[in-house]
Design a protein around this motif. Sequence first.
Motif, mmCIF file in Angstrom:
data_model
loop_
_atom_site.group_PDB
_atom_site.id
_atom_site.type_symbol
_atom_site.label_atom_id
_atom_site.label_comp_id
_atom_site.label_asym_id
_atom_site.label_seq_id
_atom_site.Cartn_x
_atom_site.Cartn_y
_atom_site.Cartn_z
ATOM 1 N N GLN A 20 0.841 -1.196 0.000
ATOM 2 C CA GLN A 20 0.000 0.000 0.000
ATOM 3 C C GLN A 20 0.876 1.245 0.000
ATOM 4 O O GLN A 20 2.090 1.176 0.194
ATOM 5 C CB GLN A 20 -0.930 0.000 1.218
ATOM 6 N N SER A 21 0.247 2.393 -0.202
ATOM 7 C CA SER A 21 0.940 3.670 -0.189
ATOM 8 C C SER A 21 0.599 4.429 1.085
ATOM 9 O O SER A 21 -0.465 4.224 1.691
ATOM 10 C CB SER A 21 0.519 4.515 -1.390
ATOM 11 N N VAL A 22 1.516 5.321 1.477
ATOM 12 C CA VAL A 22 1.284 6.124 2.683
ATOM 13 C C VAL A 22 2.005 7.458 2.520
ATOM 14 O O VAL A 22 3.022 7.539 1.817
ATOM 15 C CB VAL A 22 1.767 5.370 3.939
ATOM 16 N N ALA A 23 1.459 8.480 3.151
ATOM 17 C CA ALA A 23 2.082 9.803 3.094
ATOM 18 C C ALA A 23 2.104 10.416 4.477
ATOM 19 O O ALA A 23 1.153 10.261 5.249
ATOM 20 C CB ALA A 23 1.328 10.709 2.123
ATOM 21 N N PHE A 24 3.202 11.108 4.774
ATOM 22 C CA PHE A 24 3.373 11.790 6.053
ATOM 23 C C PHE A 24 3.535 13.282 5.780
ATOM 24 O O PHE A 24 4.167 13.673 4.797
ATOM 25 C CB PHE A 24 4.611 11.274 6.788
ATOM 26 N N TRP A 25 3.043 14.074 6.721
ATOM 27 C CA TRP A 25 3.103 15.532 6.550
ATOM 28 C C TRP A 25 3.891 16.165 7.677
ATOM 29 O O TRP A 25 3.839 15.703 8.825
ATOM 30 C CB TRP A 25 1.673 16.068 6.512
ATOM 31 N N CYS A 26 4.614 17.227 7.356
ATOM 32 C CA CYS A 26 5.409 17.933 8.347
ATOM 33 C C CYS A 26 5.274 19.442 8.141
ATOM 34 O O CYS A 26 5.384 19.935 7.012
ATOM 35 C CB CYS A 26 6.877 17.540 8.248
ATOM 36 N N ASN A 27 5.063 20.149 9.241
ATOM 37 C CA ASN A 27 5.074 21.612 9.221
ATOM 38 C C ASN A 27 6.187 22.091 10.144
ATOM 39 O O ASN A 27 6.095 21.889 11.364
ATOM 40 C CB ASN A 27 3.723 22.166 9.668
ATOM 41 N N PRO A 28 7.250 22.683 9.618
ATOM 42 C CA PRO A 28 8.393 23.051 10.454
ATOM 43 C C PRO A 28 8.123 24.292 11.289
ATOM 44 O O PRO A 28 7.087 24.945 11.144
ATOM 45 C CB PRO A 28 9.485 23.328 9.420
ATOM 46 N N ILE A 29 9.061 24.635 12.139
ATOM 47 C CA ILE A 29 8.983 25.862 12.917
ATOM 48 C C ILE A 29 9.061 27.049 11.959
ATOM 49 O O ILE A 29 9.870 27.044 11.018
ATOM 50 C CB ILE A 29 10.100 25.905 13.964
ATOM 51 N N SER A 30 8.239 28.031 12.198
ATOM 52 C CA SER A 30 8.178 29.194 11.326
ATOM 53 C C SER A 30 9.551 29.851 11.190
ATOM 54 O O SER A 30 10.247 30.088 12.180
ATOM 55 C CB SER A 30 7.183 30.216 11.897
ATOM 56 N N GLY A 31 9.951 30.082 9.949
ATOM 57 C CA GLY A 31 11.231 30.737 9.700
ATOM 58 C C GLY A 31 12.395 29.784 9.494
ATOM 59 O O GLY A 31 13.494 30.210 9.119
ATOM 60 N N HIS A 32 12.184 28.494 9.750
ATOM 61 C CA HIS A 32 13.261 27.521 9.550
ATOM 62 C C HIS A 32 13.309 27.101 8.083
ATOM 63 O O HIS A 32 12.421 26.423 7.587
ATOM 64 C CB HIS A 32 13.027 26.289 10.437
ATOM 65 N N ALA A 33 14.397 27.480 7.429
ATOM 66 C CA ALA A 33 14.507 27.192 6.007
ATOM 67 C C ALA A 33 14.930 25.751 5.738
ATOM 68 O O ALA A 33 14.696 25.222 4.653
ATOM 69 C CB ALA A 33 15.513 28.144 5.361
ATOM 70 N N THR A 34 15.579 25.137 6.702
ATOM 71 C CA THR A 34 16.106 23.786 6.489
ATOM 72 C C THR A 34 15.193 22.749 7.139
ATOM 73 O O THR A 34 14.817 22.902 8.305
ATOM 74 C CB THR A 34 17.528 23.660 7.064
ATOM 75 N N LEU A 35 14.865 21.728 6.399
ATOM 76 C CA LEU A 35 13.967 20.680 6.877
ATOM 77 C C LEU A 35 14.564 19.318 6.545
ATOM 78 O O LEU A 35 15.144 19.128 5.470
ATOM 79 C CB LEU A 35 12.595 20.836 6.218
ATOM 80 N N TYR A 36 14.431 18.394 7.481
ATOM 81 C CA TYR A 36 14.983 17.043 7.317
ATOM 82 C C TYR A 36 13.888 16.012 7.586
ATOM 83 O O TYR A 36 13.016 16.212 8.429
ATOM 84 C CB TYR A 36 16.105 16.776 8.324
ATOM 85 N N TRP A 37 14.004 14.874 6.929
ATOM 86 C CA TRP A 37 13.241 13.680 7.262
ATOM 87 C C TRP A 37 14.228 12.596 7.687
ATOM 88 O O TRP A 37 15.223 12.339 7.003
ATOM 89 C CB TRP A 37 12.436 13.172 6.066
ATOM 90 N N TYR A 38 13.916 11.957 8.827
ATOM 91 C CA TYR A 38 14.719 10.851 9.340
ATOM 92 C C TYR A 38 13.820 9.625 9.505
ATOM 93 O O TYR A 38 12.629 9.745 9.795
ATOM 94 C CB TYR A 38 15.318 11.194 10.703
ATOM 95 N N GLN A 39 14.430 8.456 9.384
ATOM 96 C CA GLN A 39 13.747 7.193 9.656
ATOM 97 C C GLN A 39 14.400 6.559 10.883
ATOM 98 O O GLN A 39 15.631 6.422 10.926
ATOM 99 C CB GLN A 39 13.888 6.246 8.463
ATOM 100 N N GLN A 40 13.597 6.197 11.882
ATOM 101 C CA GLN A 40 14.146 5.555 13.071
ATOM 102 C C GLN A 40 13.505 4.183 13.258
ATOM 103 O O GLN A 40 12.336 4.080 13.635
ATOM 104 C CB GLN A 40 13.950 6.402 14.328
ATOM 105 N N ILE A 41 14.294 3.166 12.994
ATOM 106 C CA ILE A 41 13.845 1.793 13.214
ATOM 107 C C ILE A 41 14.027 1.456 14.688
ATOM 108 O O ILE A 41 14.983 1.937 15.329
ATOM 109 C CB ILE A 41 14.626 0.828 12.309
ATOM 110 N N LEU A 42 13.146 0.658 15.230
ATOM 111 C CA LEU A 42 13.156 0.324 16.662
ATOM 112 C C LEU A 42 14.531 -0.156 17.114
ATOM 113 O O LEU A 42 15.125 -1.041 16.504
ATOM 114 C CB LEU A 42 12.105 -0.750 16.934
ATOM 115 N N GLY A 43 15.034 0.464 18.166
ATOM 116 C CA GLY A 43 16.315 0.060 18.729
ATOM 117 C C GLY A 43 17.521 0.717 18.089
ATOM 118 O O GLY A 43 18.654 0.428 18.478
ATOM 119 N N GLN A 44 17.296 1.587 17.104
ATOM 120 C CA GLN A 44 18.396 2.258 16.416
ATOM 121 C C GLN A 44 18.269 3.773 16.526
ATOM 122 O O GLN A 44 17.226 4.293 16.931
ATOM 123 C CB GLN A 44 18.423 1.847 14.947
#
Lengths: 114, 113
Positions: free
Chosen positions: A17-41
């Motif tokens: 299946q497909s899935v989508a995640f949404w993120c709204n950063p802190i106002s004024g922050h030009a840099t945005l990152y996505w991280y993946q955290q697998i359990l235990g890592q």
Amino acid sequence: EAGVAQSPRYKIIEKRQSVAFWCNPISGHATLYWYQQILGQGPKLLIQFQNNGVVDDSQLPKDRFSAERLKGVDSTLKIQPAKLEDSAVYLCASTLPGSYNEQFFGPGTRLTVL
Amino acid sequence: SQQGEEDPQALSIQEGENATMNCSYKTSINNLQWYRQNSGRGLVHLILIRSNEREKHSGRLRVTLDTSKKSSSLLITASRAADTASYFCATIHSGGGADGLTFGKGTHLIIQP
């Protein structure tokens, strides 16, 4: 000051299946990152945006993952099709430009792929 | 791949004692940061030390950095129950415009009351 917002907080889907995640950063922050955290890592960087441009997507599995930040504010991360090994917490972070600034993390989206 | 390795993987101490966690990394860095993660507040930045610094303090936290050994340590003094969390070191590589963090696997710290 409002923090980094993410939605949904939890998502359960079946493989392929497909899935989508949404993120709204802190106002004024030009840099945005996505991280993946697998359990235990620790978190693993998937992609970095500076405004609406991609700075680093070297660790993004581009055959199934995509991300965009069209207007340089909100961002969406998509997985299509999902695999069992994609089960993880997806964290969004934002910061002011520059390497010496702390990153502010959102609460994350916990994805379970069955 | 993970850049850093924290040591120990898990640590359990009595409230009031000091806790020391170590981190090793592999490549040249721009700076090293420590983050804390617990279920209540998520992932939170604790302290940043630049590659040309050797020691830094913030409240009950003391961080050291030895770039010749590619290692760092985090000391939490007079531990409290609220310090129970996972602690991660994270590095930013030197050079280039990308400054995404590379995290270790973390140390899980438990403070016994």
